[in-house]
Scaffold this motif. Structure first.
Motif, PDB file in Angstrom:
ATOM      1  N   PHE A   1       1.000  -1.091   0.114  1.00 53.87           N
ATOM      2  CA  PHE A   1      -0.144   0.012  -0.070  1.00 53.87           C
ATOM      3  C   PHE A   1       0.852   1.395   0.349  1.00 53.87           C
ATOM      4  CE2 PHE A   1      -1.987  -3.985   1.220  1.00 53.87           C
ATOM      5  CZ  PHE A   1      -3.939  -3.052   0.743  1.00 53.87           C
ATOM      6  N   CYS A   2       2.257   0.916   1.156  1.00 52.12           N
ATOM      7  CA  CYS A   2       3.221   2.512   0.800  1.00 52.12           C
ATOM      8  C   CYS A   2       3.289   3.042  -0.182  1.00 52.12           C
ATOM      9  CB  CYS A   2       3.787   1.738   1.690  1.00 52.12           C
ATOM     10  SG  CYS A   2       3.778   1.957   3.886  1.00 52.12           S
ATOM     11  N   ARG A   3       3.967   1.877  -1.263  1.00 54.86           N
ATOM     12  CA  ARG A   3       3.874   2.064  -2.618  1.00 54.86           C
ATOM     13  C   ARG A   3       3.260   2.614  -3.423  1.00 54.86           C
ATOM     14  NH1 ARG A   3       4.605  -3.719  -4.695  1.00 54.86           N
ATOM     15  NH2 ARG A   3       6.404  -4.645  -3.807  1.00 54.86           N
ATOM     16  N   HIS A   4       1.747   3.184  -2.914  1.00 55.80           N
ATOM     17  CA  HIS A   4       0.830   4.116  -3.852  1.00 55.80           C
ATOM     18  C   HIS A   4       0.590   4.736  -3.118  1.00 55.80           C
ATOM     19  CE1 HIS A   4       0.222   1.523  -6.896  1.00 55.80           C
ATOM     20  NE2 HIS A   4       0.410   0.234  -6.189  1.00 55.80           N
ATOM     21  N   GLY A   5       1.300   5.791  -1.594  1.00 50.26           N
ATOM     22  CA  GLY A   5       1.345   6.446  -0.380  1.00 50.26           C
ATOM     23  C   GLY A   5      -0.173   6.461  -0.043  1.00 50.26           C
ATOM     24  N   ILE A   6      -0.149   5.068   0.299  1.00 47.91           N
ATOM     25  CA  ILE A   6      -1.593   5.343   1.180  1.00 47.91           C
ATOM     26  C   ILE A   6      -0.739   4.865   2.946  1.00 47.91           C
ATOM     27  CG2 ILE A   6      -3.487   3.102   1.938  1.00 47.91           C
ATOM     28  CD1 ILE A   6      -3.518   2.608  -1.536  1.00 47.91           C
ATOM     29  N   PRO A   7      -1.499   5.314   3.084  1.00 51.66           N
ATOM     30  CA  PRO A   7      -0.766   5.620   5.261  1.00 51.66           C
ATOM     31  C   PRO A   7      -1.029   4.410   5.805  1.00 51.66           C
ATOM     32  CG  PRO A   7      -2.028   7.492   4.484  1.00 51.66           C
ATOM     33  CD  PRO A   7      -2.302   6.654   3.189  1.00 51.66           C
ATOM     34  N   ALA A   8      -0.447   4.502   6.497  1.00 51.70           N
ATOM     35  CA  ALA A   8      -0.781   2.801   6.852  1.00 51.70           C
ATOM     36  C   ALA A   8      -0.416   2.520   9.120  1.00 51.70           C
ATOM     37  CB  ALA A   8       0.497   1.386   7.082  1.00 51.70           C
ATOM     38  N   ASN A   9      -1.845   2.523   9.442  1.00 52.61           N
ATOM     39  CA  ASN A   9      -1.192   2.588  10.767  1.00 52.61           C
ATOM     40  C   ASN A   9      -1.276   0.391  11.602  1.00 52.61           C
ATOM     41  OD1 ASN A   9      -2.359   5.038  10.574  1.00 52.61           O
ATOM     42  ND2 ASN A   9      -4.486   4.005  11.019  1.00 52.61           N
ATOM     43  N   MET A  10      -0.370   0.675  12.288  1.00 49.87           N
ATOM     44  CA  MET A  10       0.402  -1.031  12.887  1.00 49.87           C
ATOM     45  C   MET A  10       0.495  -0.395  14.048  1.00 49.87           C
ATOM     46  SD  MET A  10       3.590  -2.946  11.040  1.00 49.87           S
ATOM     47  CE  MET A  10       2.827  -2.534   9.371  1.00 49.87           C
ATOM     48  N   SER A  11       0.446  -1.515  14.440  1.00 50.94           N
ATOM     49  CA  SER A  11      -0.232  -1.553  16.091  1.00 50.94           C
ATOM     50  C   SER A  11      -0.641  -3.008  16.380  1.00 50.94           C
ATOM     51  CB  SER A  11      -0.284  -0.622  17.098  1.00 50.94           C
ATOM     52  OG  SER A  11      -1.514  -0.629  16.965  1.00 50.94           O
ATOM     53  N   ARG A  12      -0.913  -3.989  17.321  1.00 54.24           N
ATOM     54  CA  ARG A  12      -1.518  -4.290  17.767  1.00 54.24           C
ATOM     55  C   ARG A  12      -1.229  -4.635  19.179  1.00 54.24           C
ATOM     56  NH1 ARG A  12       3.423  -8.788  15.033  1.00 54.24           N
ATOM     57  NH2 ARG A  12       5.074  -8.565  16.155  1.00 54.24           N
ATOM     58  N   PRO A  13      -2.456  -6.042  19.748  1.00 51.37           N
ATOM     59  CA  PRO A  13      -2.511  -6.737  20.260  1.00 51.37           C
ATOM     60  C   PRO A  13      -0.817  -7.232  21.736  1.00 51.37           C
ATOM     61  CG  PRO A  13      -4.063  -7.299  19.698  1.00 51.37           C
ATOM     62  CD  PRO A  13      -3.317  -6.995  18.796  1.00 51.37           C
ATOM     63  N   LYS A  14      -0.938  -7.495  22.869  1.00 46.46           N
ATOM     64  CA  LYS A  14       0.162  -7.828  23.156  1.00 46.46           C
ATOM     65  C   LYS A  14       0.512  -9.513  22.898  1.00 46.46           C
ATOM     66  CE  LYS A  14       2.273  -8.644  28.297  1.00 46.46           C
ATOM     67  NZ  LYS A  14       2.102  -8.177  29.733  1.00 46.46           N
ATOM     68  N   VAL A  15       1.197  -9.874  22.115  1.00 48.65           N
ATOM     69  CA  VAL A  15       1.322 -11.394  21.347  1.00 48.65           C
ATOM     70  C   VAL A  15       2.952 -11.237  21.697  1.00 48.65           C
ATOM     71  CG1 VAL A  15      -0.249 -10.600  19.496  1.00 48.65           C
ATOM     72  CG2 VAL A  15       2.153  -9.826  19.811  1.00 48.65           C
ATOM     73  N   GLY A  16       3.267 -12.941  21.629  1.00 44.10           N
ATOM     74  CA  GLY A  16       4.691 -13.435  21.807  1.00 44.10           C
ATOM     75  C   GLY A  16       4.682 -15.170  21.324  1.00 44.10           C
ATOM     76  N   GLY A  17       6.096 -15.728  21.599  1.00 42.50           N
ATOM     77  CA  GLY A  17       6.361 -16.733  20.531  1.00 42.50           C
ATOM     78  C   GLY A  17       6.271 -16.445  19.258  1.00 42.50           C
ATOM     79  N   ILE A  18       6.026 -15.499  18.596  1.00 42.07           N
ATOM     80  CA  ILE A  18       5.686 -15.602  17.339  1.00 42.07           C
ATOM     81  C   ILE A  18       6.041 -16.875  16.201  1.00 42.07           C
ATOM     82  CG2 ILE A  18       6.141 -14.240  15.277  1.00 42.07           C
ATOM     83  CD1 ILE A  18       3.444 -13.220  16.857  1.00 42.07           C
ATOM     84  N   HIS A  19       6.143 -17.645  15.652  1.00 48.72           N
ATOM     85  CA  HIS A  19       6.609 -18.245  14.872  1.00 48.72           C
ATOM     86  C   HIS A  19       6.855 -19.670  15.383  1.00 48.72           C
ATOM     87  CE1 HIS A  19       7.126 -15.934  10.937  1.00 48.72           C
ATOM     88  NE2 HIS A  19       5.678 -15.508  11.262  1.00 48.72           N
ATOM     89  N   THR A  20       6.227 -19.671  16.769  1.00 47.32           N
ATOM     90  CA  THR A  20       6.540 -21.129  17.388  1.00 47.32           C
ATOM     91  C   THR A  20       5.298 -21.832  18.072  1.00 47.32           C
ATOM     92  OG1 THR A  20       6.360 -20.174  19.539  1.00 47.32           O
ATOM     93  CG2 THR A  20       8.059 -19.557  18.755  1.00 47.32           C
ATOM     94  N   VAL A  21       5.421 -22.681  18.036  1.00 50.26           N
ATOM     95  CA  VAL A  21       4.180 -24.136  18.528  1.00 50.26           C
ATOM     96  C   VAL A  21       3.348 -23.207  19.467  1.00 50.26           C
ATOM     97  CG1 VAL A  21       4.384 -25.333  16.657  1.00 50.26           C
ATOM     98  CG2 VAL A  21       5.181 -25.690  18.973  1.00 50.26           C
ATOM     99  N   ASP A  22       3.922 -22.247  20.579  1.00 51.77           N
ATOM    100  CA  ASP A  22       3.502 -21.511  21.592  1.00 51.77           C
ATOM    101  C   ASP A  22       3.605 -20.049  21.133  1.00 51.77           C
ATOM    102  OD1 ASP A  22       3.578 -23.977  22.605  1.00 51.77           O
ATOM    103  OD2 ASP A  22       5.504 -24.202  23.351  1.00 51.77           O
ATOM    104  N   GLU A  23       2.711 -19.972  20.080  1.00 51.48           N
ATOM    105  CA  GLU A  23       2.424 -18.669  19.750  1.00 51.48           C
ATOM    106  C   GLU A  23       1.318 -18.441  20.692  1.00 51.48           C
ATOM    107  OE1 GLU A  23       1.029 -17.167  16.593  1.00 51.48           O
ATOM    108  OE2 GLU A  23       2.989 -17.194  15.563  1.00 51.48           O
ATOM    109  N   TRP A  24       1.168 -17.041  21.477  1.00 47.76           N
ATOM    110  CA  TRP A  24       0.551 -16.423  22.209  1.00 47.76           C
ATOM    111  C   TRP A  24      -0.238 -15.040  22.283  1.00 47.76           C
ATOM    112  CZ3 TRP A  24       1.520 -12.050  25.483  1.00 47.76           C
ATOM    113  CH2 TRP A  24       2.915 -12.013  25.459  1.00 47.76           C
TER     114      TRP A  24
END
Lengths: 365, 365
Positions: free
Chosen positions: A320-343
């Motif tokens: 989207f950035c390529r086309h000048g469209i702004p992006a809002n990026m935040s998220r809830p509290k997460v962890g263990g990203i990409h593991t089987v114990d992701e939460w």
């Protein structure tokens, strides 16, 4: 009401998590989209489009007659590859939902679905769209990439809750340059190495030169600096006493927005020594996300303090950035990203729901 | 007579070459020894011993009652590995015998057999022994190594015609240090490499340090200097965006006699960084061959001029050097060593036969 919301988000997240949807389970992609579609069944005034690219289905839901919503919610329902036949049943532990895909990003997609539903029920015709894709973990090219480039999807602002944190707003993403370098030399017996050309040694020399060049871009701002990692090397050579005539290296280069990835590729290519070539590459330019100040204000209202951060990885926001469209990026509290114990933290999902609701009440109407 | 000798050497060489005797044809080792044994059938006053080590048979022929001959002829009948089911029929081209094993060293073994036969016929009881082995190409440990270390074979001087040339007398052999280095790091996503330890990068750093240390030993005497080649590198890592937690490197180090291989191994081991270890190694000390001046004189008489050279590789001579036994090392004109078009020049075989005959007439009696 808050208990009902909590139960609904947990239930929807677990329903999505029960469907394995990594590369090993491509049938799960459509099944996750079916769950989402079913959820939005009966909502009035919406046009649903399902598209498929390279085997990856995407679902786009827009207000009827609108092709450029004020706000677009973007989430992916694929998860990173796990070598599992079955995915484990989601667990509820210490106020979190735990299991593959919980944090990246089925729990977040559940919040998006719920808030999309709430807003469209409350304000029929609101200029709010939703895009669900299934190839973010494999590059996004066939998901967000295809929606933007092939199907012409645009928006006033896109919400990509796939980076940052509960108090962290991402303001930029690094660019990526992945290089596979190949060296050709001349084989000979290692007892007289001067009779050959050691493909491995000339390749390492060039890799170190590239690392030095990238390190020289470091302006000392903490870790928001370009990096260059040598992530793989191989020779076909099986004999310790033979000078190898062929070698291959993998380089992972991350660039800040002040350095163009395409330009860097040309610079590096021009600097390669004889016998070395770029066999293949992948590139994604860095981007400034230019988040909406109203979004930042809604985050602050909900969680007290907002830290601006940079994303070291790349997300689908770049399409989207390529086309000048702004992006809002935040998220809830997460962890263990990409593991089987992701939460994902459930209370934090509720906070995030409130942020989205407040923001959309103000921006999408 | 000279024509008869020529025909006999060609015929015996081809008979040995018709038997595939590389690692893929272990049954060929015994078959080659059988041909040699048959050849020596009926020679009086000889004790024949066949021994086997690690599946490799060796044949030792000594004058009866002698366990330390004045001169020992040493040859090997195995050839370097070729991925061939059948070996090609030996070809006669431009005065050469061509095919696997011609030059390394079945043609030379044929000369040794013939001269051994001639001398024992002419001088029954002459203090001349013959050892034929079948694992030189795989390190010599189970052939010459076992004969010397396990069976106590000694000699006044050993003839090892597996290096040098028609006018070239080898006077020293480099030592060998083969190292397999292994690095352990910590995996992480390449977007934030500071969260891990790149096993490949720390391994390369140590390999370059070892190369620099070996290069510093270079005293500038042409190519008779220590060398250190990086001949292999591998990571298990298949993903370009993952910092590898494991890597392996192969180093081929060659040392001149002034640098001990065992001592160097300890020095290098002590200098390894954290996370790096020597997983396995092979070492052979360099040696001074101390050839017999009479042998050099016989070479000069036959071919006019003798150049003293160094052997970059290691040969079975090292097993005898360890025990202070001098080695004479020169050979006929050979080429294409270790290829399927290996060759030996027939006229040069006759010259070499004459050198051996003259030398043995003078030294073994």
């Amino acid at each position: 009401v808050s208990e009902d919301l909590r139960d609904d988000l947990v239930s929807l997240t677990c329903a999505l998590m029960r469907v394995p949807s990594d590369e090993g389970h491509p049938e799960g992609w459509g099944e996750c989209l079916r769950i989402a579609r079913q959820r939005l069944e009966g909502l009035p005034g919406l046009a649903r489009t399902e598209v498929e690219e390279g085997g990856h289905p995407s679902l786009l839901v827009l207000p009827e007659g609108v092709d450029r919503p004020e706000v677009l919610l973007l989430a992916h329902l694929d998860v990173v590859g796990h070598e599992l036949d079955l995915f484990p049943e989601p667990r509820l532990e210490d106020g979190c939902i735990v299991g593959p895909g919980a944090g990246d990003m089925k729990g977040i997609a559940a919040v998006c679905l719920r808030v999309f539903e709430d807003l469209h029920r409350r304000h029929p015709g609101i200029s709010l769209g939703l895009a669900l894709t299934t190839d973010e973990e494999t590059g996004g090219h066939h998901g967000a990439g295809a929606l933007v480039e092939k199907h012409g999807l645009r928006a006033g602002v896109v919400l990509v809750p796939d980076g940052g944190g509960p108090n962290q707003l991402s303001v930029a993403e690094k660019g990526i340059l992945h290089l596979v370098l190949e060296a050709s030399g001349r084989e000979c017996h290692a007892a007289s190495p001067w009779n050959g050309v050691n493909a491995l040694e000339i390749l390492i020399r060039d890799c170190l030169a590239i690392q030095a060049r990238i390190a020289a871009l470091n302006n000392g701002q903490d870790d928001w600096v370009p990096t260059c990692s040598l992530t793989g090397l191989r020779t076909h050579n099986a004999s310790i006493n033979v000078i190898p005539d062929h070698a291959e290296a993998l380089l992972d280069i991350r660039l800040t927005p002040s350095h163009g990835a395409a330009e860097m590729l040309e610079t590096l290519r021009a600097g390669l020594g004889p016998g070395i070539r770029v066999r293949s590459h992948f590139l994604a330019e860095a981007c400034e996300l230019n988040p909406d100040p109203l979004y930042e204000a809604c985050m602050r209202d909900q969680t007290g303090v907002v830290e601006r951060v940079w994303n070291h990885g790349a997300s689908d926001a770049r399409y989207f950035c390529r086309h000048g469209i702004p992006a809002n990026m935040s998220r809830p509290k997460v962890g263990g990203i990409h593991t089987v114990d992701e939460w994902i933290d459930i209370a934090s999902m509720l906070d995030f729901h409130a942020i989205l609701e407040n923001y959309l009440e103000g921006s999408a109407r």
